[in-house]
Design a protein around this motif. Structure first.
Motif, PDB file in Angstrom:
ATOM      1  N   THR A 110       2.420  11.994  10.379  1.00 25.19           N
ATOM      2  CA  THR A 110       1.410  10.932  10.275  1.00 25.19           C
ATOM      3  C   THR A 110       0.028  11.540  10.099  1.00 25.19           C
ATOM      4  N   LEU A 111      -0.711  11.044   9.125  1.00 23.19           N
ATOM      5  CA  LEU A 111      -2.107  11.428   8.931  1.00 23.19           C
ATOM      6  C   LEU A 111      -2.988  10.312   9.464  1.00 23.19           C
ATOM      7  N   ILE A 112      -3.950  10.687  10.299  1.00 20.85           N
ATOM      8  CA  ILE A 112      -4.919   9.729  10.833  1.00 20.85           C
ATOM      9  C   ILE A 112      -6.202   9.871  10.031  1.00 20.85           C
ATOM     10  N   ASP A 113      -6.521   8.869   9.209  1.00 21.40           N
ATOM     11  CA  ASP A 113      -7.675   8.847   8.313  1.00 21.40           C
ATOM     12  C   ASP A 113      -7.475   9.818   7.151  1.00 21.40           C
ATOM     13  N   ALA A 114      -8.362   9.716   6.140  1.00 22.98           N
ATOM     14  CA  ALA A 114      -8.102  10.456   4.911  1.00 22.98           C
ATOM     15  C   ALA A 114      -9.332  11.086   4.266  1.00 22.98           C
ATOM     16  N   GLY A 115     -10.551  10.763   4.702  1.00 24.76           N
ATOM     17  CA  GLY A 115     -11.726  11.320   4.065  1.00 24.76           C
ATOM     18  C   GLY A 115     -12.168  10.516   2.852  1.00 24.76           C
ATOM     19  N   PRO A 116     -13.324  10.844   2.270  1.00 28.40           N
ATOM     20  CA  PRO A 116     -13.873  10.099   1.131  1.00 28.40           C
ATOM     21  C   PRO A 116     -13.210  10.510  -0.180  1.00 28.40           C
ATOM     22  N   LEU A 117     -13.415   9.708  -1.192  1.00 25.36           N
ATOM     23  CA  LEU A 117     -12.824   9.956  -2.511  1.00 25.36           C
ATOM     24  C   LEU A 117     -13.704  10.928  -3.297  1.00 25.36           C
ATOM     25  N   HIS A 162     -13.700   7.578   5.859  1.00 26.35           N
ATOM     26  CA  HIS A 162     -12.386   7.644   6.507  1.00 26.35           C
ATOM     27  C   HIS A 162     -11.251   7.137   5.617  1.00 26.35           C
ATOM     28  N   CYS A 163     -11.557   6.244   4.668  1.00 22.95           N
ATOM     29  CA  CYS A 163     -10.469   5.594   3.915  1.00 22.95           C
ATOM     30  C   CYS A 163     -10.468   5.909   2.428  1.00 22.95           C
ATOM     31  N   GLY A 164     -11.419   6.679   1.931  1.00 24.77           N
ATOM     32  CA  GLY A 164     -11.572   6.827   0.486  1.00 24.77           C
ATOM     33  C   GLY A 164     -10.373   7.431  -0.228  1.00 24.77           C
ATOM     34  N   LEU A 165      -9.661   8.359   0.437  1.00 27.23           N
ATOM     35  CA  LEU A 165      -8.538   9.038  -0.205  1.00 27.23           C
ATOM     36  C   LEU A 165      -7.191   8.373   0.074  1.00 27.23           C
ATOM     37  N   LEU A 166      -7.196   7.201   0.690  1.00 30.49           N
ATOM     38  CA  LEU A 166      -5.937   6.542   1.035  1.00 30.49           C
ATOM     39  C   LEU A 166      -4.993   6.443  -0.159  1.00 30.49           C
ATOM     40  N   GLU A 167      -5.479   5.922  -1.264  1.00 29.38           N
ATOM     41  CA  GLU A 167      -4.605   5.658  -2.410  1.00 29.38           C
ATOM     42  C   GLU A 167      -4.099   6.955  -3.029  1.00 29.38           C
ATOM     43  N   ARG A 168      -4.948   7.966  -3.057  1.00 33.23           N
ATOM     44  CA  ARG A 168      -4.501   9.238  -3.636  1.00 33.23           C
ATOM     45  C   ARG A 168      -3.409   9.864  -2.773  1.00 33.23           C
ATOM     46  N   VAL A 169      -3.564   9.770  -1.455  1.00 35.32           N
ATOM     47  CA  VAL A 169      -2.518  10.274  -0.558  1.00 35.32           C
ATOM     48  C   VAL A 169      -1.243   9.444  -0.722  1.00 35.32           C
ATOM     49  N   ARG A 170      -1.389   8.132  -0.803  1.00 30.73           N
ATOM     50  CA  ARG A 170      -0.225   7.260  -0.942  1.00 30.73           C
ATOM     51  C   ARG A 170       0.541   7.558  -2.232  1.00 30.73           C
ATOM     52  N   LYS A 171      -0.189   7.738  -3.325  1.00 33.78           N
ATOM     53  CA  LYS A 171       0.475   8.019  -4.601  1.00 33.78           C
ATOM     54  C   LYS A 171       1.186   9.365  -4.577  1.00 33.78           C
ATOM     55  N   ALA A 172       0.590  10.349  -3.899  1.00 26.41           N
ATOM     56  CA  ALA A 172       1.182  11.689  -3.862  1.00 26.41           C
ATOM     57  C   ALA A 172       2.385  11.773  -2.939  1.00 26.41           C
ATOM     58  N   SER A 173       2.412  10.934  -1.900  1.00 26.61           N
ATOM     59  CA  SER A 173       3.411  11.086  -0.850  1.00 26.61           C
ATOM     60  C   SER A 173       4.358   9.905  -0.686  1.00 26.61           C
ATOM     61  N   GLY A 174       3.946   8.729  -1.162  1.00 25.34           N
ATOM     62  CA  GLY A 174       4.709   7.522  -0.887  1.00 25.34           C
ATOM     63  C   GLY A 174       4.554   7.023   0.532  1.00 25.34           C
ATOM     64  N   ALA A 175       3.550   7.530   1.252  1.00 22.05           N
ATOM     65  CA  ALA A 175       3.350   7.171   2.660  1.00 22.05           C
ATOM     66  C   ALA A 175       2.996   5.702   2.813  1.00 22.05           C
TER      67      ALA A 175
END
Length: 331
Positions: A42-49, A83-96
């Motif tokens: 689990t990743l808590i937060d993701a940083g800016p885009l 905190h949320c900017g990279l959410l979609e990039r992480v989701r696309k890379a991992s399917g999380a």
């Protein structure tokens, strides 16, 4: 573990918990995200885009033996873009799967109707606060900042106060609003560790940022009142280690919380002194409270002022008069 990548930012901070420091383009400086091992990684937060943030995240994960693709779920402490900017990039890379408080959903999914309401809310609030017309362009700049450093993603599951985090049964969700209406913290009782996002930060007092209500029929939230209540809840808890969204860990949470609560009352005393010579708008009070900062950080400083005005109004220590659409406060 030693970080062999470009960014020396990853380290173990508690059992099964790793901190990765992510650069941001904002004055707050780097943001801390946390990788938590459990039933699902689990990743808590993701940083800016930004590319710099993505590189720091991937390098940090690699230094502790993981890849972005290994992440199975992502928990958002709150919806601010650092905190949320990279959410979609992480989701696309991992399917999380992505989990958050319900009030983060319109910000993460960038609902058009909500964004319009969001901008109108701030336009009305700033005019009511006496902000000069030439400074209202800050609303467009704030909107552009949201769209630049985050992108539309989706929330797959909602988290509730005092319920366990999915696939992390040792971790309990706590609703800790104030800095944000969507703010959550996570608590593990067995070793008294809290992952606190921006709720408790060692080196600065978290801004109780004014945000729109959850729907247009409600009054705006009293964010500083919320923040103080959530801080008092945490002061009553047994916490040995607070892992913050920015800066160093906190080991003396009760002492720090007491200092923050006391500073609120000191600021209300300052407001009363500033009003001793006559009525003033919230914008005028902001300029007096933060003379070197208010023009650069108007949303933050005006939120601070309005929060302390709210405290004085609750105590029936201020009167309000409306003139030409602007609210003026007096003792």
């Amino acid at each position: 573990m030693e970080n062999q990548g470009k960014y020396d930012t990853a380290k173990q901070v508690a059992e099964g918990v790793y901190q990765i420091q992510i650069p941001t383009p904002f004055s707050v400086g780097p943001v801390n995200v946390y990788l938590v091992e459990g039933e699902q990684l689990t990743l808590i937060d993701a940083g800016p885009l930004t590319e710099e943030a993505w590189t720091a995240l991937t390098d940090g994960l690699e230094s502790i033996g993981y890849r972005v693709e290994d992440i199975r779920q992502l928990v958002l402490t709150h919806h601010h873009v650092d905190h949320c900017g990279l959410l979609e990039r992480v989701r696309k890379a991992s399917g999380a799967k992505i989990f958050s408080h319900p009030l983060a959903v319109p910000y993460v999914e960038l609902h058009e109707s909500f964004l319009g309401f969001h901008d109108r809310f701030f336009l009305d609030l700033y005019r009511e606060s006496g902000v000069p017309e030439e400074k209202l362009s800050i609303i467009r700049k704030f909107h552009k900042l949201m769209m630049t450093f985050s992108e539309r993603s989706r929330i797959d599951g909602l988290l509730k106060h005092e319920k366990p985090v999915p696939h992390l049964p040792e971790w309990q969700v706590l609703y800790t609003p104030g800095h944000s209406q969507s703010h959550l913290s996570l608590y593990r009782a067995k070793d008294r560790v809290m992952i606190a996002g921006d709720h408790i930060i060692k080196h600065i007092s978290s801004n109780a940022f004014i945000e729109p209500p959850r729907d247009q029929s409600r009054s705006r939230p009293l964010t500083l009142v919320q923040y103080r209540t959530a801080l008092q809840m945490c002061a009553d808890m047994e916490i040995d280690l607070v892992l913050s969204g920015h800066g160093d860990p906190v080991h003396n949470h009760r002492e720090l919380i007491l200092q923050r609560l006391q500073k609120n009352w000191e600021r209300t005393d300052t407001l009363r002194r500033l009003l001793a010579d006559g009525e003033k708008s919230a914008f005028e009070l902001t300029a007096l409270l933060f003379p070197t900062l208010y023009e650069k950080e108007l949303p933050l400083t005006l939120s601070e002022t309005l929060g302390h005005i709210d405290l004085l109004l609750i105590l029936h220590q201020l009167e309000i008069k409306e003139r030409d659409g602007v609210l003026y406060y007096s003792l």
